[in-house]
Design a protein around this motif. Structure first.
Motif, short mmCIF file in Angstrom:
data_model
loop_
_atom_site.label_atom_id
_atom_site.label_comp_id
_atom_site.label_asym_id
_atom_site.label_seq_id
_atom_site.Cartn_x
_atom_site.Cartn_y
_atom_site.Cartn_z
N GLN A 1 107.70 56.89 -29.27
CA GLN A 1 106.38 57.54 -28.73
C GLN A 1 106.31 56.99 -26.97
O GLN A 1 106.02 57.66 -26.20
CB GLN A 1 105.19 56.98 -29.28
CG GLN A 1 105.13 57.91 -30.65
CD GLN A 1 104.67 59.36 -30.51
OE1 GLN A 1 103.97 59.52 -29.69
NE2 GLN A 1 105.19 60.10 -31.08
N CYS A 2 106.93 55.76 -26.90
CA CYS A 2 106.79 55.05 -25.80
C CYS A 2 107.78 56.02 -24.65
O CYS A 2 107.57 56.23 -23.41
CB CYS A 2 107.03 53.66 -25.46
SG CYS A 2 105.87 52.62 -26.26
N CYS B 1 108.47 47.10 -28.88
CA CYS B 1 108.65 47.86 -30.00
C CYS B 1 110.19 48.00 -30.69
O CYS B 1 110.28 48.18 -31.68
CB CYS B 1 107.97 49.31 -30.14
SG CYS B 1 105.96 49.08 -29.85
N ALA C 1 100.23 50.16 -28.23
CA ALA C 1 101.23 51.36 -28.83
C ALA C 1 99.87 52.31 -28.84
O ALA C 1 100.21 53.66 -28.59
CB ALA C 1 101.72 50.87 -30.25
N GLY C 2 98.99 51.79 -29.17
CA GLY C 2 97.49 52.93 -29.42
C GLY C 2 97.24 53.74 -28.13
O GLY C 2 97.06 55.05 -28.10
N THR D 1 110.90 61.80 -33.23
CA THR D 1 110.17 61.02 -33.46
C THR D 1 109.36 61.34 -34.85
O THR D 1 108.86 60.45 -35.57
CB THR D 1 109.22 61.02 -32.32
OG1 THR D 1 109.74 60.70 -31.12
CG2 THR D 1 107.92 60.19 -32.38
N GLN E 1 99.10 49.27 -38.42
CA GLN E 1 99.40 50.68 -38.30
C GLN E 1 98.57 51.44 -39.16
O GLN E 1 97.50 51.24 -39.52
CB GLN E 1 100.77 50.99 -38.70
CG GLN E 1 100.92 50.74 -40.13
CD GLN E 1 100.77 51.95 -41.07
OE1 GLN E 1 100.36 51.66 -42.12
NE2 GLN E 1 100.79 53.09 -40.66
N GLU F 1 98.27 55.80 -35.53
CA GLU F 1 99.15 57.17 -35.08
C GLU F 1 98.65 58.54 -35.78
O GLU F 1 99.24 59.41 -35.47
CB GLU F 1 100.51 56.77 -35.30
CG GLU F 1 101.08 56.77 -36.89
CD GLU F 1 100.64 55.61 -37.56
OE1 GLU F 1 100.32 55.55 -38.70
OE2 GLU F 1 100.17 54.50 -37.11
N ILE G 1 99.95 56.20 -27.28
CA ILE G 1 99.79 57.54 -28.09
C ILE G 1 98.64 58.39 -27.80
O ILE G 1 98.66 59.53 -27.89
CB ILE G 1 99.75 56.99 -29.87
CG1 ILE G 1 101.14 56.74 -30.38
CG2 ILE G 1 99.50 58.42 -30.66
CD1 ILE G 1 101.18 55.94 -31.64
N TYR H 1 106.99 53.96 -32.58
CA TYR H 1 106.14 53.66 -31.66
C TYR H 1 106.97 53.34 -30.35
O TYR H 1 106.61 53.83 -29.18
CB TYR H 1 105.37 52.22 -31.88
CG TYR H 1 104.26 52.34 -32.78
CD1 TYR H 1 103.80 53.51 -33.21
CD2 TYR H 1 104.28 51.23 -33.72
CE1 TYR H 1 102.84 53.42 -34.21
CE2 TYR H 1 103.27 51.10 -34.71
CZ TYR H 1 102.44 52.43 -34.85
OH TYR H 1 101.79 52.24 -35.99
N ALA I 1 99.58 46.48 -31.12
CA ALA I 1 98.95 47.66 -31.78
C ALA I 1 98.29 48.47 -30.96
O ALA I 1 98.29 49.66 -30.67
CB ALA I 1 98.32 47.40 -33.16
N ARG J 1 97.50 61.63 -33.83
CA ARG J 1 98.62 62.27 -32.96
C ARG J 1 98.94 63.63 -33.49
O ARG J 1 99.14 64.53 -33.09
CB ARG J 1 99.80 61.26 -32.73
CG ARG J 1 101.04 62.08 -32.18
CD ARG J 1 100.77 62.33 -30.80
NE ARG J 1 101.91 62.84 -30.18
CZ ARG J 1 102.20 64.33 -30.08
NH1 ARG J 1 101.63 64.99 -30.72
NH2 ARG J 1 103.44 64.58 -29.55
#
Length: 331
Positions: free
Chosen positions: A290-291, A319, A6-7, A37, A150, A153, A10, A287, A3, A156
């Motif tokens: 987003q990547c 992800c 992933a954060g 997305t 989660q 996000e 973002i 996620y 997580a 964002r």
């Protein structure tokens, strides 16, 4: 760790993707990918509404000994009624009360963690930590639990109200605090071996009854209120994103109704364990996208070097794998 990785992607996107989109033309593929997305996140929020309310119903029904068939029917009926009420309240702008339930859940946590710590210090009867088993089953289970970490996000999509630096800082701090709470709870929880054998997703009440019977009431109130609060927030987020993705062709009222209908369908088609994995997969796909955005923008603008770009790619692959193979916790 997944997580937080992933954060970090973002947080990169809050600056670089947002700046890129602000100057991009409407026919730029990156603009379309960003819109897709957002659509995926809208669906993920609708799924998570079903997840949160499934848990809420399980906590409400935990004190009652009901027949399994009737239990599932009652649970789904409760969730359906709540979703209908949430949609009605959202359409009437009556969702500000969710702040009350957030206060209740923080009160329950502030009481439960010290109680667990006292139990650990004064009792030697706690079960030892169960041995770690690393195999494909445990990895797929891990990837099916992404939903439990989660929420970060949201920053964002708060650019209309807060600047980039503030959103990055608060997201990072929120992830630190949330991780500390999760790890402290796991470290302090006795009878983890027994907890693994607990019936249903509301088994934490059984553990808290052993530690402090009176405290189980507070945990129940906190659990119910937290699920309701999260469901309200995600209902609003899903409806708002659906309307935004369609460039307001879908009205906010229609978007709320559509999000509610999707959540109700998931409620009746899944059990509490399945909906956790499904919700995790939906967020993992968001996620991963987003990547993908971070990787493309980094290559186009040189905002990140080759090592960091490879990091975006690897996090996105993790992800994506979670999207494909995340497993429910039953069995």
């Amino acid at each position: 760790m997944i997580a937080y990785a992933a954060g970090s992607v973002i947080r990169f996107n809050i600056v670089h993707v947002e700046n890129y989109l602000g100057a991009a033309r409407s026919n730029d593929p990156v603009v379309w990918l960003a819109r897709v997305t957002q659509g995926v996140l809208a669906i993920a929020y609708a799924v998570s509404v079903a997840y949160y309310l499934k848990l809420l119903a399980e906590f409400l029904l935990k004190p009652f000994d009901t027949d399994p068939a009737l239990h599932m029917l009652a649970s789904n009926a409760i969730v359906t009624a709540i979703i209908v009420a949430i949609v009605a309240l959202a359409l009437g702008n009556g969702c500000a009360a969710s702040n009350i339930s957030r206060t209740a859940q923080w009160l329950s946590r502030s009481a439960s963690l010290p109680a667990l710590a006292c139990w650990r210090l004064t009792n030697a009867a706690a079960d030892p930590l169960p041995p770690a088993r690393v195999n494909w089953g445990s990895i797929s289970l891990l990837l099916g639990l992404v939903i439990t970490v989660q929420g970060f996000e949201t920053s964002r999509y708060l650019g209309h109200a807060y600047d980039q630096a503030l959103r990055i800082r608060t997201m990072r701090h929120a992830q630190w605090i949330a991780s500390a709470i999760y790890l402290a709870f796991l470290a302090l929880t006795p009878f983890l071996g027994r907890a693994a054998e607990a019936q249903g997703v509301a088994g934490i009440l059984d553990i808290m009854t052993i530690v402090a019977p009176a405290l189980s009431i507070f945990v129940l109130v906190g659990a119910v209120s937290s699920q309701l609060s999260a469901a309200v927030a995600d209902s609003i987020g899903s409806g708002g994103l659906m309307s935004e993705v369609t460039q307001r062709r879908l009205s906010v009222r229609a978007a709320f109704a559509l999000a509610g209908a999707l959540a109700i369908a998931i409620v009746w088609l899944t059990d509490p364990f399945e909906v956790v994995a499904i919700s995790s997969r939906a967020f993992a796909l968001f996620y991963a996208l987003q990547c993908c955005l971070a990787f493309i923008v980094a290559r186009r603008t040189r905002a990140a070097g080759g090592v960091r770009q490879m990091g975006f790619f690897l996090i996105g692959m993790i992800c994506l794998i979670a999207t494909l193979v995340g497993a429910p916790a039953q069995g």
